[in-house]
Design an enzyme around this catalytic site. Sequence first.
Site, mmCIF file in Angstrom:
data_model
loop_
_atom_site.group_PDB
_atom_site.id
_atom_site.type_symbol
_atom_site.label_atom_id
_atom_site.label_comp_id
_atom_site.label_asym_id
_atom_site.label_seq_id
_atom_site.Cartn_x
_atom_site.Cartn_y
_atom_site.Cartn_z
ATOM 1 N N TYR A 140 0.960 -1.109 0.030
ATOM 2 C CA TYR A 140 0.056 -0.193 -0.066
ATOM 3 C C TYR A 140 0.885 1.120 -0.161
ATOM 4 O O TYR A 140 1.932 1.343 0.816
ATOM 5 C CB TYR A 140 -0.920 0.048 1.067
ATOM 6 N N ASP B 131 9.195 2.486 -0.037
ATOM 7 C CA ASP B 131 8.158 3.126 0.636
ATOM 8 C C ASP B 131 8.387 2.914 2.054
ATOM 9 O O ASP B 131 7.842 1.864 2.450
ATOM 10 C CB ASP B 131 6.901 2.882 0.135
ATOM 11 N N LYS C 211 4.955 8.470 9.038
ATOM 12 C CA LYS C 211 4.399 8.141 10.294
ATOM 13 C C LYS C 211 5.571 8.387 11.415
ATOM 14 O O LYS C 211 5.408 9.368 12.239
ATOM 15 C CB LYS C 211 4.057 6.614 10.276
HETATM 16 N N1 PMP Z 1 2.681 4.302 2.317
HETATM 17 C C1 PMP Z 1 2.753 2.997 3.318
HETATM 18 C C2 PMP Z 1 3.655 1.889 3.101
HETATM 19 C C3 PMP Z 1 1.709 3.132 4.159
HETATM 20 O O1 PMP Z 1 1.424 2.016 4.964
HETATM 21 C C4 PMP Z 1 0.560 4.120 3.950
HETATM 22 C C5 PMP Z 1 -0.320 4.307 5.210
HETATM 23 N N2 PMP Z 1 -0.665 3.261 5.865
HETATM 24 C C6 PMP Z 1 1.017 5.082 3.091
HETATM 25 C C7 PMP Z 1 1.891 5.049 2.240
HETATM 26 C C8 PMP Z 1 -0.041 6.388 2.968
HETATM 27 O O2 PMP Z 1 0.319 7.308 3.909
HETATM 28 P P1 PMP Z 1 -0.908 7.967 4.424
HETATM 29 O O3 PMP Z 1 -2.125 7.370 5.097
HETATM 30 O O4 PMP Z 1 -0.215 9.137 5.564
HETATM 31 O O5 PMP Z 1 -1.218 8.918 3.159
#
Ligand code: PMP
Length: 437
Positions: A143, A246, A274
Amino acid sequence: MPHHGVKSREFFERAQKVIPYGVNSNFRYSGDETLVVADARDGYVYDFDGKRYIDYRLGYGPVILGHADPFVNGRVKEAIDHGLSFAATQEYEVKVAERIVDMCPGVEMVRLSNTGSECTMHAIRLARGHTGRDILLKFEGCYHGAHDYVLWSTASGNIEEVGDRQHPLAYKQSIGIPEVMRDLIQLCPWNDVEVLGDILQHRGEEIAAVIVEPMLGNGAGLMPRPGYLEFLREQCDQYGIILIFDEVKTGFRLAPGGAGEYFGVLPDISTFAKAMGNGYPIAAFGGKKEVMMSIRPGRVFQGGTYTGNVVSTAAADATLEYIQTGKVFEQLNKVGGMLMEGIDEILNRHGVPHFINGAPAMFGICYTDTQPRDWRDLFKADWDLYETITNHMVENGVMPDPEGFEPWFLCVDHTVEDAAETLQAFEEGLKFALNKN
Ligand code: PMP
Protein backbone atom coordinates in the site's frame (compact mmCIF):
# COMPACT_ATOMS: atom_id res chain seq x y z
CA MET A 1 -13.56 -3.93 17.68
CA PRO A 2 -14.97 -3.21 21.15
CA HIS A 3 -18.60 -3.54 22.16
CA HIS A 4 -19.43 0.07 22.83
CA GLY A 5 -20.68 1.31 26.16
CA VAL A 6 -23.57 3.78 26.14
CA LYS A 7 -21.54 6.96 25.71
CA SER A 8 -19.30 5.57 22.98
CA ARG A 9 -22.36 4.30 21.08
CA GLU A 10 -24.10 7.66 21.33
CA PHE A 11 -20.98 9.45 20.19
CA PHE A 12 -20.56 7.19 17.15
CA GLU A 13 -24.22 7.72 16.20
CA ARG A 14 -23.60 11.48 16.32
CA ALA A 15 -20.52 11.09 14.10
CA GLN A 16 -22.45 9.09 11.50
CA LYS A 17 -24.98 11.89 11.02
CA VAL A 18 -22.38 14.27 9.56
CA ILE A 19 -19.47 12.10 8.41
CA PRO A 20 -20.10 9.21 5.97
CA TYR A 21 -19.96 6.05 8.12
CA GLY A 22 -18.64 8.21 10.96
CA VAL A 23 -14.99 7.92 9.88
CA ASN A 24 -12.49 10.03 7.97
CA SER A 25 -10.77 7.03 6.43
CA ASN A 26 -12.48 3.90 5.04
CA PHE A 27 -9.89 1.76 6.84
CA ARG A 28 -11.27 2.84 10.22
CA TYR A 29 -14.81 1.64 9.68
CA SER A 30 -15.79 -1.63 11.33
CA GLY A 31 -19.58 -1.40 11.56
CA ASP A 32 -21.40 -0.46 14.73
CA GLU A 33 -18.35 -1.22 16.83
CA THR A 34 -16.01 1.20 15.02
CA LEU A 35 -13.46 2.47 17.52
CA VAL A 36 -14.04 5.91 19.01
CA VAL A 37 -11.40 7.59 21.14
CA ALA A 38 -11.97 10.27 23.75
CA ASP A 39 -8.44 10.46 25.15
CA ALA A 40 -4.99 8.95 24.75
CA ARG A 41 -1.81 8.99 26.78
CA ASP A 42 1.42 6.98 26.67
CA GLY A 43 0.66 3.49 25.34
CA TYR A 44 -3.09 3.70 25.99
CA VAL A 45 -6.28 4.96 24.37
CA TYR A 46 -9.60 5.53 26.18
CA ASP A 47 -13.11 5.38 24.74
CA PHE A 48 -16.05 7.64 25.67
CA ASP A 49 -17.02 5.33 28.54
CA GLY A 50 -13.56 5.70 30.05
CA LYS A 51 -12.48 2.18 29.11
CA ARG A 52 -8.70 1.88 28.74
CA TYR A 53 -6.98 -0.14 26.01
CA ILE A 54 -3.30 -0.98 25.62
CA ASP A 55 -2.88 0.42 22.14
CA TYR A 56 -0.89 -1.60 19.58
CA ARG A 57 -2.48 0.24 16.65
CA LEU A 58 -0.86 3.59 17.53
CA GLY A 59 -2.76 5.39 14.80
CA TYR A 60 -1.53 2.79 12.22
CA GLY A 61 2.04 3.22 13.38
CA PRO A 62 3.13 6.82 13.86
CA VAL A 63 3.01 7.15 17.64
CA ILE A 64 6.46 5.72 18.39
CA LEU A 65 7.10 7.85 21.51
CA GLY A 66 3.62 7.29 22.96
CA HIS A 67 0.44 9.36 22.86
CA ALA A 68 0.56 12.99 23.99
CA ASP A 69 4.30 12.80 24.48
CA PRO A 70 5.29 15.73 26.73
CA PHE A 71 8.70 16.27 25.07
CA VAL A 72 7.23 16.55 21.56
CA ASN A 73 4.17 18.52 22.64
CA GLY A 74 6.32 20.88 24.72
CA ARG A 75 8.50 21.68 21.71
CA VAL A 76 5.44 22.25 19.53
CA LYS A 77 3.91 24.60 22.12
CA GLU A 78 7.12 26.65 22.21
CA ALA A 79 7.30 26.80 18.44
CA ILE A 80 3.74 27.87 17.63
CA ASP A 81 4.01 31.14 19.52
CA HIS A 82 6.22 32.33 16.67
CA GLY A 83 3.81 31.64 13.80
CA LEU A 84 2.85 28.57 11.79
CA SER A 85 2.92 29.02 8.04
CA PHE A 86 5.06 31.52 6.16
CA ALA A 87 5.42 30.24 2.58
CA ALA A 88 9.11 30.71 3.30
CA THR A 89 11.91 28.45 4.53
CA GLN A 90 12.04 28.29 8.33
CA GLU A 91 14.45 26.73 10.79
CA TYR A 92 12.58 23.55 11.79
CA GLU A 93 12.36 22.42 8.17
CA VAL A 94 16.11 22.58 7.82
CA LYS A 95 16.69 20.84 11.15
CA VAL A 96 14.35 17.99 10.17
CA ALA A 97 16.02 17.61 6.78
CA GLU A 98 19.47 17.60 8.43
CA ARG A 99 18.38 14.91 10.88
CA ILE A 100 16.96 12.67 8.14
CA VAL A 101 20.12 13.03 6.06
CA ASP A 102 22.12 12.19 9.18
CA MET A 103 20.05 9.16 10.14
CA CYS A 104 19.14 7.51 6.84
CA PRO A 105 21.95 6.01 4.80
CA GLY A 106 21.86 7.04 1.14
CA VAL A 107 19.59 10.03 1.71
CA GLU A 108 21.47 13.15 0.67
CA MET A 109 18.59 15.61 0.28
CA VAL A 110 14.90 15.66 1.23
CA ARG A 111 11.69 17.52 0.52
CA LEU A 112 8.94 17.57 3.14
CA SER A 113 5.22 17.07 2.77
CA ASN A 114 2.27 16.26 5.01
CA THR A 115 1.16 12.66 4.41
CA GLY A 116 2.50 9.38 3.15
CA SER A 117 0.22 9.53 0.11
CA GLU A 118 1.46 12.96 -0.85
CA CYS A 119 5.02 11.77 -0.54
CA THR A 120 4.69 8.67 -2.70
CA MET A 121 2.87 10.76 -5.31
CA HIS A 122 5.76 13.22 -5.42
CA ALA A 123 8.40 10.48 -5.39
CA ILE A 124 6.73 8.77 -8.35
CA ARG A 125 6.46 12.01 -10.31
CA LEU A 126 10.11 12.69 -9.58
CA ALA A 127 11.09 9.25 -10.85
CA ARG A 128 9.02 9.75 -14.00
CA GLY A 129 10.41 13.22 -14.60
CA HIS A 130 13.97 12.11 -13.96
CA THR A 131 13.83 9.08 -16.26
CA GLY A 132 11.43 10.43 -18.90
CA ARG A 133 9.42 7.17 -18.58
CA ASP A 134 5.82 6.66 -17.45
CA ILE A 135 5.30 3.10 -16.18
CA LEU A 136 5.33 2.34 -12.46
CA LEU A 137 5.99 -1.17 -11.18
CA LYS A 138 4.37 -1.94 -7.85
CA PHE A 139 4.06 -5.13 -5.87
CA GLU A 140 0.89 -6.94 -4.89
CA GLY A 141 -0.17 -6.28 -1.32
CA CYS A 142 1.92 -3.15 -0.93
CA TYR A 143 0.00 0.00 0.00
CA HIS A 144 1.44 3.33 -0.99
CA GLY A 145 -1.41 5.71 -0.30
CA ALA A 146 -4.77 6.87 -1.54
CA HIS A 147 -3.92 8.36 -4.97
CA ASP A 148 -4.77 6.91 -8.38
CA TYR A 149 -1.18 6.03 -9.33
CA VAL A 150 -0.93 3.33 -6.68
CA LEU A 151 -4.39 2.19 -5.57
CA TRP A 152 -4.09 -1.14 -7.36
CA SER A 153 -3.84 -4.65 -5.82
CA THR A 154 -3.18 -3.35 -2.32
CA ALA A 155 -3.47 -5.42 0.86
CA SER A 156 -7.28 -5.29 0.78
CA GLY A 157 -7.40 -6.29 -2.91
CA ASN A 158 -9.38 -9.20 -4.27
CA ILE A 159 -7.19 -12.28 -4.69
CA GLU A 160 -9.74 -13.77 -7.13
CA GLU A 161 -9.14 -10.96 -9.61
CA VAL A 162 -5.37 -10.67 -9.86
CA GLY A 163 -4.62 -13.39 -12.42
CA ASP A 164 -1.92 -16.01 -12.05
CA ARG A 165 1.44 -15.30 -10.43
CA GLN A 166 3.33 -15.15 -13.75
CA HIS A 167 0.80 -12.75 -15.31
CA PRO A 168 -0.46 -10.51 -12.52
CA LEU A 169 -3.46 -8.27 -13.24
CA ALA A 170 -3.93 -4.90 -11.59
CA TYR A 171 -6.95 -4.94 -9.28
CA LYS A 172 -8.58 -1.50 -9.04
CA GLN A 173 -9.23 -0.69 -5.38
CA SER A 174 -11.83 2.03 -5.92
CA ILE A 175 -14.39 3.06 -8.43
CA GLY A 176 -13.60 6.56 -9.56
CA ILE A 177 -10.06 5.70 -10.64
CA PRO A 178 -10.03 6.32 -14.41
CA GLU A 179 -9.47 3.15 -16.45
CA VAL A 180 -6.64 4.88 -18.35
CA MET A 181 -4.56 4.84 -15.16
CA ARG A 182 -4.29 1.07 -15.59
CA ASP A 183 -1.99 1.63 -18.58
CA LEU A 184 0.56 3.24 -16.25
CA ILE A 185 0.88 0.44 -13.74
CA GLN A 186 2.63 -2.94 -13.84
CA LEU A 187 1.93 -5.35 -10.97
CA CYS A 188 4.31 -8.01 -9.72
CA PRO A 189 4.15 -10.55 -6.85
CA TRP A 190 6.39 -9.46 -3.95
CA ASN A 191 9.44 -11.53 -2.94
CA ASP A 192 9.54 -13.40 -6.26
CA VAL A 193 12.80 -13.04 -8.16
CA GLU A 194 11.71 -15.07 -11.20
CA VAL A 195 8.55 -13.17 -12.05
CA LEU A 196 10.20 -9.79 -11.51
CA GLY A 197 13.14 -10.83 -13.70
CA ASP A 198 10.73 -11.91 -16.48
CA ILE A 199 8.69 -8.73 -16.34
CA LEU A 200 11.75 -6.52 -16.43
CA GLN A 201 13.20 -8.47 -19.31
CA HIS A 202 10.11 -7.55 -21.33
CA ARG A 203 9.37 -4.07 -20.02
CA GLY A 204 12.45 -2.92 -18.08
CA GLU A 205 13.19 -0.04 -20.43
CA GLU A 206 9.67 1.44 -20.17
CA ILE A 207 9.66 1.48 -16.37
CA ALA A 208 10.35 4.72 -14.53
CA ALA A 209 10.23 3.38 -10.99
CA VAL A 210 9.89 0.26 -8.92
CA ILE A 211 8.13 1.15 -5.68
CA VAL A 212 8.23 -1.32 -2.81
CA GLU A 213 7.52 -1.69 0.87
CA PRO A 214 10.85 -3.28 1.85
CA MET A 215 9.00 -5.28 4.49
CA LEU A 216 5.24 -5.79 4.18
CA GLY A 217 4.02 -3.21 6.65
CA ASN A 218 0.57 -3.71 5.19
CA GLY A 219 0.90 -7.49 4.97
CA ALA A 220 1.39 -8.95 8.44
CA GLY A 221 5.01 -7.79 8.66
CA LEU A 222 6.39 -10.27 6.10
CA MET A 223 10.11 -9.90 5.59
CA PRO A 224 11.95 -9.96 2.24
CA ARG A 225 13.72 -13.22 1.44
CA PRO A 226 17.50 -13.02 1.73
CA GLY A 227 18.88 -11.37 -1.40
CA TYR A 228 15.52 -10.06 -2.64
CA LEU A 229 16.13 -6.37 -2.00
CA GLU A 230 19.66 -6.75 -3.40
CA PHE A 231 18.09 -8.26 -6.53
CA LEU A 232 15.74 -5.27 -6.84
CA ARG A 233 18.69 -2.89 -6.54
CA GLU A 234 20.69 -4.74 -9.15
CA GLN A 235 17.80 -5.01 -11.63
CA CYS A 236 16.90 -1.34 -11.28
CA ASP A 237 20.53 -0.43 -11.99
CA GLN A 238 20.56 -2.69 -15.02
CA TYR A 239 17.47 -1.09 -16.60
CA GLY A 240 18.00 2.51 -15.44
CA ILE A 241 14.95 2.34 -13.15
CA ILE A 242 14.53 4.47 -10.03
CA LEU A 243 14.12 2.25 -6.96
CA ILE A 244 11.74 3.74 -4.38
CA PHE A 245 11.57 2.28 -0.88
CA ASP A 246 8.26 3.25 0.66
CA GLU A 247 9.34 3.61 4.27
CA VAL A 248 6.17 5.31 5.46
CA LYS A 249 5.74 2.52 8.02
CA THR A 250 9.31 1.23 8.39
CA GLY A 251 11.07 4.61 8.51
CA PHE A 252 12.55 5.43 11.96
CA ARG A 253 10.76 2.30 13.26
CA LEU A 254 12.53 -0.75 11.88
CA ALA A 255 15.77 0.97 12.88
CA PRO A 256 16.72 4.63 13.44
CA GLY A 257 17.71 4.72 9.75
CA GLY A 258 14.68 2.65 8.66
CA ALA A 259 14.74 -0.30 6.28
CA GLY A 260 17.70 1.16 4.40
CA GLU A 261 19.81 0.74 7.53
CA TYR A 262 18.13 -2.50 8.67
CA PHE A 263 18.56 -4.40 5.40
CA GLY A 264 21.68 -2.61 4.16
CA VAL A 265 20.23 -2.00 0.67
CA LEU A 266 19.86 1.58 -0.53
CA PRO A 267 17.19 2.82 -2.92
CA ASP A 268 17.35 5.95 -5.07
CA ILE A 269 14.42 7.57 -3.27
CA SER A 270 12.85 6.79 0.11
CA THR A 271 9.52 8.01 1.41
CA PHE A 272 9.01 8.56 5.13
CA ALA A 273 6.06 9.65 7.27
CA LYS A 274 4.42 8.09 10.33
CA ALA A 275 7.10 7.60 13.02
CA MET A 276 8.98 10.77 12.08
CA GLY A 277 6.30 12.98 13.65
CA ASN A 278 4.90 10.84 16.49
CA GLY A 279 1.40 11.42 15.12
CA TYR A 280 1.76 14.97 13.83
CA PRO A 281 1.08 15.10 10.06
CA ILE A 282 4.44 15.14 8.36
CA ALA A 283 6.19 13.18 5.65
CA ALA A 284 9.38 13.38 3.64
CA PHE A 285 10.91 11.95 0.52
CA GLY A 286 14.57 11.99 -0.11
CA GLY A 287 17.47 10.31 -1.83
CA LYS A 288 20.44 10.88 -4.01
CA LYS A 289 21.26 14.53 -4.69
CA GLU A 290 21.48 13.89 -8.40
CA VAL A 291 17.87 12.63 -8.44
CA MET A 292 16.44 15.13 -5.93
CA MET A 293 17.86 18.08 -7.86
CA SER A 294 15.47 17.27 -10.73
CA ILE A 295 12.82 18.95 -8.56
CA ARG A 296 12.92 22.55 -9.68
CA PRO A 297 10.83 25.14 -11.48
CA GLY A 298 10.35 24.07 -15.08
CA ARG A 299 11.31 20.45 -14.32
CA VAL A 300 9.61 18.29 -11.67
CA PHE A 301 6.88 20.06 -9.69
CA GLN A 302 6.54 19.63 -5.94
CA GLY A 303 4.70 21.94 -3.59
CA GLY A 304 1.98 22.43 -1.01
CA THR A 305 0.70 25.24 1.20
CA TYR A 306 1.33 23.35 4.42
CA THR A 307 4.54 21.53 3.49
CA GLY A 308 7.18 22.32 6.09
CA ASN A 309 4.74 24.07 8.45
CA VAL A 310 5.96 24.92 11.95
CA VAL A 311 3.62 22.60 13.88
CA SER A 312 4.65 19.46 12.03
CA THR A 313 8.32 20.26 11.61
CA ALA A 314 8.75 21.23 15.28
CA ALA A 315 7.14 17.88 16.18
CA ALA A 316 9.37 15.97 13.76
CA ASP A 317 12.46 17.81 14.96
CA ALA A 318 11.71 16.74 18.55
CA THR A 319 10.70 13.18 17.61
CA LEU A 320 13.80 12.56 15.52
CA GLU A 321 16.04 14.19 18.14
CA TYR A 322 14.65 11.74 20.69
CA ILE A 323 15.12 8.77 18.39
CA GLN A 324 18.71 9.88 17.77
CA THR A 325 19.45 9.53 21.50
CA GLY A 326 19.34 5.74 20.98
CA LYS A 327 16.96 5.16 23.92
CA VAL A 328 13.97 4.28 21.79
CA PHE A 329 15.08 1.01 20.24
CA GLU A 330 16.34 -0.46 23.49
CA GLN A 331 12.82 -0.19 24.91
CA LEU A 332 10.98 -1.22 21.73
CA ASN A 333 13.20 -4.27 21.37
CA LYS A 334 12.74 -5.25 25.02
CA VAL A 335 8.94 -5.06 25.18
CA GLY A 336 8.31 -6.01 21.54
CA GLY A 337 10.73 -8.92 21.91
CA MET A 338 8.88 -10.09 25.04
CA LEU A 339 5.63 -10.07 23.08
CA MET A 340 7.01 -11.91 20.06
CA GLU A 341 8.63 -14.59 22.22
CA GLY A 342 5.66 -14.83 24.58
CA ILE A 343 3.13 -15.23 21.79
CA ASP A 344 5.32 -17.84 20.13
CA GLU A 345 5.61 -19.78 23.39
CA ILE A 346 1.84 -19.69 24.04
CA LEU A 347 1.01 -20.84 20.51
CA ASN A 348 3.57 -23.65 20.69
CA ARG A 349 2.19 -24.76 24.04
CA HIS A 350 -1.32 -24.94 22.56
CA GLY A 351 -0.08 -26.67 19.40
CA VAL A 352 -1.27 -23.93 17.02
CA PRO A 353 0.81 -23.68 13.82
CA HIS A 354 1.92 -20.10 13.24
CA PHE A 355 4.58 -17.72 11.96
CA ILE A 356 5.49 -14.43 13.59
CA ASN A 357 7.06 -12.02 11.12
CA GLY A 358 8.74 -8.65 11.38
CA ALA A 359 10.73 -6.96 14.13
CA PRO A 360 9.91 -6.10 17.76
CA ALA A 361 8.77 -2.56 16.86
CA MET A 362 6.40 -3.85 14.20
CA PHE A 363 5.36 -7.49 13.78
CA GLY A 364 2.52 -9.67 12.53
CA ILE A 365 1.14 -13.13 13.32
CA CYS A 366 -0.11 -15.66 10.72
CA TYR A 367 -1.89 -18.87 11.68
CA THR A 368 -0.62 -21.27 9.04
CA ASP A 369 1.79 -24.18 8.80
CA THR A 370 3.88 -22.78 5.93
CA GLN A 371 5.82 -19.52 6.05
CA PRO A 372 3.97 -17.11 3.74
CA ARG A 373 6.21 -15.60 1.10
CA ASP A 374 3.95 -12.83 -0.14
CA TRP A 375 0.48 -11.29 -0.22
CA ARG A 376 -0.95 -14.22 -2.22
CA ASP A 377 0.24 -16.67 0.46
CA LEU A 378 -1.25 -14.59 3.25
CA PHE A 379 -4.73 -15.57 2.13
CA LYS A 380 -3.95 -19.19 3.07
CA ALA A 381 -3.65 -18.27 6.76
CA ASP A 382 -6.55 -18.56 9.21
CA TRP A 383 -7.74 -14.96 9.62
CA ASP A 384 -10.99 -16.03 11.32
CA LEU A 385 -8.89 -17.41 14.15
CA TYR A 386 -6.88 -14.18 14.20
CA GLU A 387 -10.00 -12.08 14.44
CA THR A 388 -11.63 -14.19 17.15
CA ILE A 389 -8.53 -13.99 19.34
CA THR A 390 -8.06 -10.28 18.72
CA ASN A 391 -11.69 -9.35 19.35
CA HIS A 392 -11.55 -11.21 22.65
CA MET A 393 -8.39 -9.29 23.58
CA VAL A 394 -10.00 -5.99 22.69
CA GLU A 395 -12.91 -6.81 25.00
CA ASN A 396 -10.26 -7.28 27.68
CA GLY A 397 -8.62 -3.92 27.05
CA VAL A 398 -5.73 -4.94 24.76
CA MET A 399 -5.93 -3.58 21.26
CA PRO A 400 -3.94 -4.83 18.29
CA ASP A 401 -5.71 -4.08 15.02
CA PRO A 402 -8.36 -6.79 14.47
CA GLU A 403 -7.35 -6.82 10.80
CA GLY A 404 -4.37 -9.17 10.89
CA PHE A 405 -2.63 -7.74 7.81
CA GLU A 406 -1.98 -4.67 9.97
CA PRO A 407 1.06 -5.27 12.20
CA TRP A 408 1.26 -4.73 15.94
CA PHE A 409 3.08 -1.47 16.64
CA LEU A 410 5.12 -0.74 19.75
CA CYS A 411 5.90 2.60 21.38
CA VAL A 412 8.48 3.49 24.04
CA ASP A 413 5.74 3.89 26.65
CA HIS A 414 4.64 0.25 26.44
CA THR A 415 5.93 -1.37 29.62
CA VAL A 416 6.95 -4.84 30.67
CA GLU A 417 3.71 -4.90 32.73
CA ASP A 418 1.71 -4.03 29.59
CA ALA A 419 3.40 -6.91 27.80
CA ALA A 420 2.54 -9.33 30.64
CA GLU A 421 -1.10 -8.18 30.60
CA THR A 422 -1.14 -8.52 26.81
CA LEU A 423 0.20 -12.08 26.89
CA GLN A 424 -2.41 -13.05 29.44
CA ALA A 425 -5.18 -11.53 27.29
CA PHE A 426 -3.70 -13.26 24.25
CA GLU A 427 -3.77 -16.67 25.91
CA GLU A 428 -7.35 -16.11 27.12
CA GLY A 429 -8.35 -15.07 23.60
CA LEU A 430 -6.68 -18.15 22.17
CA LYS A 431 -8.40 -20.50 24.64
CA PHE A 432 -11.74 -18.86 23.85
CA ALA A 433 -11.14 -19.30 20.10
CA LEU A 434 -10.03 -22.94 20.46
CA ASN A 435 -13.04 -23.83 22.62
CA LYS A 436 -15.35 -22.12 20.19
CA ASN A 437 -14.28 -24.38 17.31
N1 PMP B 1 2.80 4.01 2.31
C1 PMP B 1 2.68 3.08 3.25
C2 PMP B 1 3.68 1.96 3.32
C3 PMP B 1 1.63 3.14 4.19
O1 PMP B 1 1.52 2.17 5.10
C4 PMP B 1 0.74 4.23 4.11
C5 PMP B 1 -0.40 4.36 5.11
N2 PMP B 1 -0.66 3.31 5.91
C6 PMP B 1 0.92 5.18 3.12
C7 PMP B 1 1.96 5.06 2.23
C8 PMP B 1 -0.01 6.36 2.99
O2 PMP B 1 0.21 7.25 4.03
P1 PMP B 1 -0.92 8.29 4.47
O3 PMP B 1 -2.03 7.49 5.05
O4 PMP B 1 -0.22 9.17 5.45
O5 PMP B 1 -1.32 9.04 3.26
